[in-house]
Design an enzyme around this catalytic site. Sequence first.
Site, PDB file in Angstrom:
ATOM      1  N   CYS A 189       0.842  -1.201   0.000  1.00 31.32           N
ATOM      2  CA  CYS A 189       0.000   0.000   0.000  1.00 31.32           C
ATOM      3  C   CYS A 189       0.881   1.255   0.000  1.00 31.32           C
ATOM      4  CB  CYS A 189      -0.970  -0.038   1.183  1.00 31.32           C
ATOM      5  SG  CYS A 189      -2.360   1.095   1.044  1.00 31.32           S
TER       6      CYS A 189
ATOM      7  N   HIS B 279      -3.456  -5.630   1.000  1.00 30.42           N
ATOM      8  CA  HIS B 279      -2.694  -5.921   2.218  1.00 30.42           C
ATOM      9  C   HIS B 279      -2.613  -7.414   2.526  1.00 30.42           C
ATOM     10  CE1 HIS B 279      -2.218  -1.879   4.174  1.00 30.42           C
ATOM     11  NE2 HIS B 279      -3.171  -1.579   3.307  1.00 30.42           N
TER      12      HIS B 279
END
Length: 220
Positions: free
Chosen positions: A87, A195
């Site tokens: 991210c 994630h």
Amino acid sequence: MKAAVIVFPGSNCDRDCKVAVERSTGAEVEMVWHGETALPDRIDLIVLPGGFSYGDYLRAGAMAALSPVMSAVRAEADRGVAVVGICNGFQILCEAGMLPGALLRNARLKYVCKPVDLEVSNGNTRWTSGYGGRPTARMTVGNGEGNFFADADTLDRLDGEGRVVFRYVDNPNGSVGRIAGIVNEGGNVLGIMPHPDRAFEPELGSADGALLFQSALASA
């Protein structure tokens, strides 16, 4: 095995990454402050975690890319050590020039946070070997600037060299080519917007993220 999680001002997934790597692989994990100029000896995996480094001022990841520790991260990557940016970490790797392309504002200009299904576009990489030929994986996105963009020549090169390792099944942020994760030319540096650190145990809704960490350390 030994791993390091880099902590920037504004990182908020650093402890998540530490726990995810420890429980997925059994590796010893050390937290490293961004102001350090060296990393632990004999490191096998470096994680740049998600969050909002430096408050995402200027551009997401732009200020963190200039942190002192990044010189050491780049040196270890050049040596072949596995490096993953998750991210905000993906944004940092692009801003540091360690991966091509850029992460732009999401297509609908909204923060997106939800589980997503991913195509394992290349199962023969250092990061995906543990998926055992599985065509899909499930992880979670949480970003406002996860819209991957690159020019046509770069996209052709990424596709032609098998460096797109994950694609979104249902593109949540408008990324060109549905790209969710790419690797560098050496295959040891991965940028991934979803994630894996939020998907490493069944209780989290998916354990598919654990396979990514396991793959990386199995090849170390």
